[in-house]
Design a protein around this motif. Sequence first.
Motif, PDB file in Angstrom:
ATOM      1  N   GLU A 220      17.621  -0.223   2.869  1.00 49.31           N
ATOM      2  CA  GLU A 220      16.350   0.091   2.206  1.00 49.31           C
ATOM      3  C   GLU A 220      16.322   1.544   1.740  1.00 49.31           C
ATOM      4  O   GLU A 220      15.845   1.846   0.638  1.00 49.31           O
ATOM      5  CB  GLU A 220      15.194  -0.184   3.168  1.00 49.31           C
ATOM      6  CG  GLU A 220      14.968  -1.651   3.461  1.00 49.31           C
ATOM      7  CD  GLU A 220      13.986  -1.884   4.591  1.00 49.31           C
ATOM      8  OE1 GLU A 220      13.415  -2.995   4.672  1.00 49.31           O
ATOM      9  OE2 GLU A 220      13.782  -0.953   5.416  1.00 49.31           O
TER      10      GLU A 220
ATOM     11  N   ILE B 273       4.557   2.879   3.761  1.00 49.42           N
ATOM     12  CA  ILE B 273       5.415   1.715   3.983  1.00 49.42           C
ATOM     13  C   ILE B 273       5.545   1.422   5.474  1.00 49.42           C
ATOM     14  O   ILE B 273       5.458   0.269   5.918  1.00 49.42           O
ATOM     15  CB  ILE B 273       6.799   1.943   3.351  1.00 49.42           C
ATOM     16  CG1 ILE B 273       6.679   2.044   1.823  1.00 49.42           C
ATOM     17  CG2 ILE B 273       7.763   0.830   3.727  1.00 49.42           C
ATOM     18  CD1 ILE B 273       7.962   2.444   1.129  1.00 49.42           C
ATOM     19  N   VAL B 274       5.737   2.483   6.254  1.00 50.88           N
ATOM     20  CA  VAL B 274       5.873   2.310   7.699  1.00 50.88           C
ATOM     21  C   VAL B 274       4.590   1.733   8.301  1.00 50.88           C
ATOM     22  O   VAL B 274       4.629   0.908   9.223  1.00 50.88           O
ATOM     23  CB  VAL B 274       6.220   3.657   8.362  1.00 50.88           C
ATOM     24  CG1 VAL B 274       6.196   3.539   9.885  1.00 50.88           C
ATOM     25  CG2 VAL B 274       7.590   4.135   7.893  1.00 50.88           C
ATOM     26  N   ALA B 275       3.447   2.158   7.759  1.00 47.89           N
ATOM     27  CA  ALA B 275       2.166   1.677   8.268  1.00 47.89           C
ATOM     28  C   ALA B 275       1.769   0.320   7.703  1.00 47.89           C
ATOM     29  O   ALA B 275       0.660  -0.157   7.954  1.00 47.89           O
ATOM     30  CB  ALA B 275       1.075   2.691   7.960  1.00 47.89           C
ATOM     31  N   SER B 276       2.664  -0.312   6.921  1.00 49.90           N
ATOM     32  CA  SER B 276       2.396  -1.615   6.299  1.00 49.90           C
ATOM     33  C   SER B 276       1.141  -1.588   5.435  1.00 49.90           C
ATOM     34  O   SER B 276       0.337  -2.528   5.436  1.00 49.90           O
ATOM     35  CB  SER B 276       2.271  -2.702   7.383  1.00 49.90           C
ATOM     36  OG  SER B 276       3.463  -2.808   8.130  1.00 49.90           O
TER      37      SER B 276
END
Length: 244
Positions: free
Chosen positions: A47, A68-71
């Motif tokens: 990714e 992105i990490v936190a959706s």
Amino acid sequence: MFLLRANYTHPAFREAARDMLPLATGIAAWGLMTGVAMVKSGMSVFEALAMTLLVYAGSAQLAAIPLIVASAPMWVILATAFCVNLRFVVFSLHLRPYLMHMPRWRRLVNGFMTADMSYAMFTRRFPHPPTTPEEQHQQEAFLCGNYFVTWASWMASSVIGIVLGNLIPTSWGLGFAGVLCLVGILCSLANTPLRRLSAVIAGAAAVATYALPLKLNIVAAIAITVAIAFVLDKKLAPPPEPTA
């Protein structure tokens, strides 16, 4: 293709590459930090590599990583990246008269490859759009030289950062990426002998006063460096020209 090969053999290409080389260190430091940040945020190597090769936008990448990490919803990520990169709309409007003679696909490539420093270096070198075919060729070759150094520095350092992200202990986390970020700022600003000397003095002073509580060694290092740099700047300044 002939025109593209001609760009890389034009003297303006080499001129632009030489002009951009002093800035490559700062670009590489930012790319290194971004590569580490992507991996340490939880992205896989695949990714992170895909984002590096396809996005090619450091500030947008750094803004999107925590989302992105936190959706976060896709529209939030896209809106954030769009706002961060709004400056490229201004760049595009300014560059439009320079590039409108090109086919659409070449204009799209130029848009993708344009970065902050390549735009700044190009517009400083060519304040006005071309008026002849030779000027068009010269300016396009200069852009290619800028793009080559910027893209190569960013991609190589980002890939190295991704590799290092797997080797750096997890306990270092994104704090280490923050240190790399500051290194990137330092490298991009240390473009004169006095500034480089100031960086060395600041580092030495911070280490020498490390025992101070509350991390006051940073404040002490700043004060010491500013005082010394002020004195040196006064002594090294050229004498004023005599008035008639």
